[in-house]
Design a protein around this motif. Structure first.
Motif, PDB file in Angstrom:
ATOM      1  N   ASN A   1       0.817  -1.223   0.000  1.00 61.38           N
ATOM      2  CA  ASN A   1       0.000   0.000   0.000  1.00 61.38           C
ATOM      3  C   ASN A   1       0.851   1.274   0.000  1.00 61.38           C
ATOM      4  OD1 ASN A   1      -2.037  -1.830   0.174  1.00 61.38           O
ATOM      5  ND2 ASN A   1      -2.803  -1.176   2.177  1.00 61.38           N
ATOM      6  N   GLY A   2       1.922   1.259  -0.755  1.00 65.86           N
ATOM      7  CA  GLY A   2       2.752   2.451  -0.888  1.00 65.86           C
ATOM      8  C   GLY A   2       3.742   2.685   0.231  1.00 65.86           C
ATOM      9  N   LYS A   3       3.758   1.822   1.243  1.00 60.15           N
ATOM     10  CA  LYS A   3       4.726   1.921   2.334  1.00 60.15           C
ATOM     11  C   LYS A   3       5.662   0.714   2.278  1.00 60.15           C
ATOM     12  CE  LYS A   3       4.299   4.808   5.090  1.00 60.15           C
ATOM     13  NZ  LYS A   3       4.715   6.228   5.105  1.00 60.15           N
ATOM     14  N   HIS A   4       6.845   0.862   2.852  1.00 61.94           N
ATOM     15  CA  HIS A   4       7.780  -0.251   2.959  1.00 61.94           C
ATOM     16  C   HIS A   4       7.755  -0.812   4.377  1.00 61.94           C
ATOM     17  CE1 HIS A   4       9.383   0.718  -1.007  1.00 61.94           C
ATOM     18  NE2 HIS A   4       9.989  -0.464  -0.961  1.00 61.94           N
ATOM     19  N   ILE A   5       7.765  -2.123   4.466  1.00 61.44           N
ATOM     20  CA  ILE A   5       7.708  -2.837   5.734  1.00 61.44           C
ATOM     21  C   ILE A   5       9.036  -3.548   5.956  1.00 61.44           C
ATOM     22  CG2 ILE A   5       6.422  -4.479   7.149  1.00 61.44           C
ATOM     23  CD1 ILE A   5       4.701  -2.188   5.999  1.00 61.44           C
ATOM     24  N   LEU A   6       9.674  -3.288   7.071  1.00 62.66           N
ATOM     25  CA  LEU A   6      10.855  -4.043   7.479  1.00 62.66           C
ATOM     26  C   LEU A   6      10.421  -4.989   8.594  1.00 62.66           C
ATOM     27  CD1 LEU A   6      13.867  -4.659   7.322  1.00 62.66           C
ATOM     28  CD2 LEU A   6      14.264  -2.824   8.986  1.00 62.66           C
ATOM     29  N   LEU A   7      10.431  -6.264   8.260  1.00 60.31           N
ATOM     30  CA  LEU A   7      10.025  -7.314   9.191  1.00 60.31           C
ATOM     31  C   LEU A   7      11.291  -8.005   9.692  1.00 60.31           C
ATOM     32  CD1 LEU A   7       7.343  -8.795  10.097  1.00 60.31           C
ATOM     33  CD2 LEU A   7       7.710 -10.319   8.162  1.00 60.31           C
ATOM     34  N   PHE A   8      11.406  -8.230  10.997  1.00 57.09           N
ATOM     35  CA  PHE A   8      12.600  -8.879  11.525  1.00 57.09           C
ATOM     36  C   PHE A   8      12.319  -9.451  12.902  1.00 57.09           C
ATOM     37  CE2 PHE A   8      12.702  -4.430  12.638  1.00 57.09           C
ATOM     38  CZ  PHE A   8      13.195  -4.359  13.939  1.00 57.09           C
ATOM     39  N   SER A   9      13.268 -10.251  13.380  1.00 59.49           N
ATOM     40  CA  SER A   9      13.118 -10.944  14.663  1.00 59.49           C
ATOM     41  C   SER A   9      14.274 -10.542  15.578  1.00 59.49           C
ATOM     42  CB  SER A   9      13.108 -12.460  14.444  1.00 59.49           C
ATOM     43  OG  SER A   9      11.991 -12.850  13.675  1.00 59.49           O
ATOM     44  N   PRO A  10      14.062  -9.531  16.419  1.00 58.98           N
ATOM     45  CA  PRO A  10      15.142  -9.065  17.293  1.00 58.98           C
ATOM     46  C   PRO A  10      15.379 -10.006  18.465  1.00 58.98           C
ATOM     47  CG  PRO A  10      13.157  -7.810  17.706  1.00 58.98           C
ATOM     48  CD  PRO A  10      12.849  -8.717  16.551  1.00 58.98           C
ATOM     49  N   GLN A  11      16.627 -10.156  18.823  1.00 61.26           N
ATOM     50  CA  GLN A  11      17.010 -10.944  19.990  1.00 61.26           C
ATOM     51  C   GLN A  11      17.511  -9.987  21.071  1.00 61.26           C
ATOM     52  OE1 GLN A  11      19.941 -13.531  17.996  1.00 61.26           O
ATOM     53  NE2 GLN A  11      18.523 -15.221  18.336  1.00 61.26           N
ATOM     54  N   GLY A  12      17.045 -10.212  22.318  1.00 61.92           N
ATOM     55  CA  GLY A  12      17.565  -9.445  23.435  1.00 61.92           C
ATOM     56  C   GLY A  12      16.720  -8.275  23.869  1.00 61.92           C
ATOM     57  N   MET A  13      15.436  -8.238  23.496  1.00 59.65           N
ATOM     58  CA  MET A  13      14.570  -7.162  23.965  1.00 59.65           C
ATOM     59  C   MET A  13      14.057  -7.470  25.366  1.00 59.65           C
ATOM     60  SD  MET A  13      12.372  -6.118  20.581  1.00 59.65           S
ATOM     61  CE  MET A  13      11.621  -4.729  21.433  1.00 59.65           C
ATOM     62  N   GLU A  14      13.921  -6.429  26.152  1.00 64.84           N
ATOM     63  CA  GLU A  14      13.431  -6.575  27.514  1.00 64.84           C
ATOM     64  C   GLU A  14      11.902  -6.609  27.536  1.00 64.84           C
ATOM     65  OE1 GLU A  14      15.234  -7.003  30.272  1.00 64.84           O
ATOM     66  OE2 GLU A  14      17.116  -6.927  29.136  1.00 64.84           O
ATOM     67  N   LYS A  15      11.341  -7.447  28.389  1.00 61.65           N
ATOM     68  CA  LYS A  15       9.894  -7.506  28.576  1.00 61.65           C
ATOM     69  C   LYS A  15       9.370  -6.158  29.061  1.00 61.65           C
ATOM     70  CE  LYS A  15       6.431  -9.858  31.431  1.00 61.65           C
ATOM     71  NZ  LYS A  15       6.182 -10.933  32.410  1.00 61.65           N
ATOM     72  N   GLN A  16       8.222  -5.732  28.496  1.00 61.59           N
ATOM     73  CA  GLN A  16       7.580  -4.482  28.913  1.00 61.59           C
ATOM     74  C   GLN A  16       6.088  -4.735  29.090  1.00 61.59           C
ATOM     75  OE1 GLN A  16       8.441  -1.156  26.315  1.00 61.59           O
ATOM     76  NE2 GLN A  16      10.569  -1.772  26.052  1.00 61.59           N
ATOM     77  N   GLY A  17       5.673  -5.087  30.294  1.00 60.71           N
ATOM     78  CA  GLY A  17       4.267  -5.370  30.544  1.00 60.71           C
ATOM     79  C   GLY A  17       3.791  -6.551  29.725  1.00 60.71           C
ATOM     80  N   ASP A  18       2.774  -6.322  28.881  1.00 58.38           N
ATOM     81  CA  ASP A  18       2.251  -7.389  28.021  1.00 58.38           C
ATOM     82  C   ASP A  18       3.096  -7.602  26.771  1.00 58.38           C
ATOM     83  OD1 ASP A  18       0.085  -7.766  29.733  1.00 58.38           O
ATOM     84  OD2 ASP A  18      -1.149  -6.276  28.696  1.00 58.38           O
ATOM     85  N   LEU A  19       4.066  -6.732  26.528  1.00 56.57           N
ATOM     86  CA  LEU A  19       4.875  -6.812  25.317  1.00 56.57           C
ATOM     87  C   LEU A  19       6.152  -7.620  25.539  1.00 56.57           C
ATOM     88  CD1 LEU A  19       4.613  -3.103  24.119  1.00 56.57           C
ATOM     89  CD2 LEU A  19       3.223  -5.056  23.385  1.00 56.57           C
ATOM     90  N   TYR A  20       6.619  -8.268  24.466  1.00 58.19           N
ATOM     91  CA  TYR A  20       7.916  -8.930  24.405  1.00 58.19           C
ATOM     92  C   TYR A  20       8.061  -9.997  25.492  1.00 58.19           C
ATOM     93  CZ  TYR A  20       8.267  -4.207  22.456  1.00 58.19           C
ATOM     94  OH  TYR A  20       8.002  -3.029  21.808  1.00 58.19           O
ATOM     95  N   ASN A  21       7.008 -10.785  25.686  1.00 57.21           N
ATOM     96  CA  ASN A  21       7.013 -11.782  26.753  1.00 57.21           C
ATOM     97  C   ASN A  21       7.727 -13.070  26.368  1.00 57.21           C
ATOM     98  OD1 ASN A  21       4.719 -11.430  29.310  1.00 57.21           O
ATOM     99  ND2 ASN A  21       4.933  -9.841  27.759  1.00 57.21           N
ATOM    100  N   ASN A  22       7.945 -13.304  25.077  1.00 61.45           N
ATOM    101  CA  ASN A  22       8.703 -14.479  24.655  1.00 61.45           C
ATOM    102  C   ASN A  22      10.195 -14.194  24.741  1.00 61.45           C
ATOM    103  OD1 ASN A  22       6.256 -15.749  24.072  1.00 61.45           O
ATOM    104  ND2 ASN A  22       6.275 -15.051  21.942  1.00 61.45           N
ATOM    105  N   LEU A  23      10.993 -15.261  24.658  1.00 59.22           N
ATOM    106  CA  LEU A  23      12.442 -15.059  24.686  1.00 59.22           C
ATOM    107  C   LEU A  23      12.861 -14.120  23.552  1.00 59.22           C
ATOM    108  CD1 LEU A  23      15.232 -15.768  25.856  1.00 59.22           C
ATOM    109  CD2 LEU A  23      15.300 -17.682  24.234  1.00 59.22           C
ATOM    110  N   PHE A  24      12.354 -14.377  22.331  1.00 59.66           N
ATOM    111  CA  PHE A  24      12.595 -13.516  21.173  1.00 59.66           C
ATOM    112  C   PHE A  24      11.263 -13.200  20.506  1.00 59.66           C
ATOM    113  CE2 PHE A  24      16.643 -16.205  20.943  1.00 59.66           C
ATOM    114  CZ  PHE A  24      17.349 -15.336  21.753  1.00 59.66           C
ATOM    115  N   GLN A  25      11.243 -12.125  19.709  1.00 62.78           N
ATOM    116  CA  GLN A  25      10.016 -11.661  19.078  1.00 62.78           C
ATOM    117  C   GLN A  25      10.161 -11.626  17.559  1.00 62.78           C
ATOM    118  OE1 GLN A  25      11.422  -9.842  21.768  1.00 62.78           O
ATOM    119  NE2 GLN A  25      10.068 -11.110  23.027  1.00 62.78           N
TER     120      GLN A  25
END
Length: 483
Positions: free
Chosen positions: A223-247
């Motif tokens: 839709n006219g935008k560019h999407i960068l999809l990736f799987s970061p390692q080492g993010m810290e959990k923030q409440g309901d976010l980033y609850n898995n080891l990696f995302q």
């Protein structure tokens, strides 16, 4: 050829000894043993091909091979011979993740070679390599390997997971990478022939909050935008976010090929909020659909199927679209309707005064539930076993939270995952339940949750809690594609 045949023989022998209790009915799996990341997704000569990271000699991770399946419809898959085995100087300890392209009729795999310097210390280096096929089944590694023998000078040894595409007259490759200071980033190369590659520069880099390494990158336009999809390692959990080891998640932005400038217009957003969703790869099919498939497991999670002689599966194929407010939506491909065996309309336009059980002992189900939320605070749907087991999906209208609770279906520790979902009047849930997995699509992809479950009881059915205003409740029994 000997290593290919040995690997194929090993996995076929393991398949004969395998315990079938948790084998999935309509997901991509290896015949036996370990799999992780999807690789090389492509529609080639009218057929869909999916490759995957595979260890044919054990149910745990090890020297990576490329397993291979194909399909005419994205639903009914056929196992093909193992496509790649490690062993050359440039990939002797693993053929790691990568992608596939059609190069003038030649199916071309681009993958990372993994070479240990000291395995105990986990020191290694990585290269980028090519393998080609004329028939889509048998692959030959090219004599030019390694086509990229080393990373840029400012890079760490993390240098992997090439995603390749063509724009105008050039091929482009992005790679997951980190700096020497262990800051995650994606870097870009360009080529005219897939053999000689020029380093262009950094496409995007962490600001310090997005982990030490960005795995499995993907880059495409919607839709006219560019999407960068990736799987970061080492993010810290923030409440309901980033609850898995990696995302796995994405950035939305604008990109100019002439300057290699990607301007972010959004913050990092998780793509799926379940327990088991990682290393997603996408491809463009002949209908111009952007289709995504991920690994349906998570590093360092409990994996009971290892005791049965296998481990790992891939998610259902999902169509990606971009909403007007630039949120990436995922919905199951339309072809999955061909899995349906029988349809059972259960409820329509009713208010549930007591818990309503829909009895069925079928393991493979699709459920569609539509709730009117104008006069209620919460909705609860349970997949129940005959005694105490249950998988519970709840939507809390006051907090705008969709909650998946698998703590009584095999995830006794860390069993709950939560997604934010803003719903005004109507909640639509589409659930795909397999022998050992659940995939939830809420309000047409506004939220998705994917988790492995490991029930030990026979299924009793599914239940809607009292108080729900049900506009529609329908379910389908689904066919097993592997039988």
């Amino acid at each position: 050829m000997n290593t290919l045949q040995q690997a194929q023989d090993a996995v076929q022998l393991a398949a004969q000894k395998m315990n079938q209790r948790y084998r999935l009915g309509y997901h991509i799996m290896a015949p036996a043993q370990w799999i992780n990341d999807p690789n090389g997704l492509i529609q080639y000569k009218g057929e869909y091909h999916a490759f995957y990271q595979h260890h044919p000699y054990d149910e745990s991770w090890g020297p990576m091979h490329w397993g291979h399946v194909k399909s005419k419809d994205l639903v009914h898959w056929e196992h093909l011979p193992i496509a790649l085995t490690p062993g050359n100087d440039y990939d002797k300890d693993g053929c790691f993740s990568g992608s596939a392209v059609d190069d003038n009729g030649q199916l071309t795999l681009i993958y990372t070679g993994h070479i240990y310097i000291d395995k105990k210390a986990d020191t290694f280096y990585q290269t980028q390599n090519i393998a080609v096929s004329q028939d889509g089944v048998n692959f030959t590694k090219v004599v030019e390997n390694a086509v990229i023998p080393e990373p840029p000078a400012d890079s760490s040894h993390h240098f992997r997971d090439p995603k390749v595409w063509k724009h105008e007259n050039n091929w482009y490759m992005i790679l997951g990478n980190s700096t020497k200071d262990m800051v995650g980033r994606v870097i870009l190369y360009r080529s005219t022939d897939l053999r000689q590659w020029d380093y262009i520069g950094v496409l995007a880099q962490s600001d310090g909050s997005l982990g030490f390494m960005w795995e499995c990158p993907d880059f495409f336009e919607l839709n006219g935008k560019h999407i960068l999809l990736f799987s970061p390692q080492g993010m810290e959990k923030q409440g309901d976010l980033y609850n898995n080891l990696f995302q796995t998640g994405y950035l939305v932005g604008d990109y100019q090929y002439d300057t290699n400038h990607f301007t972010q217009t959004s913050s990092f957003t998780e793509l799926d909020n379940g327990h088991d969703f990682y290393a997603v790869q996408t491809f463009l099919d002949e209908q111009s659909r952007r289709i995504a498939i991920g690994w349906m497991d998570m590093w360092e999670s409990n994996m009971p199927t290892k005791a049965d002689g296998w481990c790992g599966a891939l998610t259902l194929p999902r169509v990606l679209t971009l909403s007007e407010d630039h949120k990436l939506l995922m919905n199951p491909v339309e072809e999955l309707k061909t899995l349906r065996n029988a349809e059972y309309p259960a409820l329509r336009n009713q208010t549930i005064t007591t818990n309503y059980l829909v009895p069925t002992n079928e393991a493979l189900l699709e459920i569609k539930a539509v709730f009117d939320l104008r006069n209620e605070q919460a909705v609860c749907l349970k997949i129940r076993g005959i005694r105490e087991e249950e998988t519970v999906l709840t939507y809390d209208y006051t907090t705008k939270k969709l909650i998946l609770d698998c703590s009584k279906s095999g995830k006794t520790e860390d069993g709950i995952r939560t997604a934010t979902l803003h719903v005004e009047h109507e909640l639509t849930l589409q659930l795909f339940i397999d022998s050992s997995s659940i995939e939830v699509f809420a309000n047409h992809g506004l939220a998705t949750m994917t988790s492995r479950i490991y029930p030990t009881e026979e299924r009793l059915g599914f239940e809607v809690a009292a108080g729900a205003n049900v506009k529609e409740l329908t379910y389908w029994t689904l066919n097993d594609i592997w039988k």
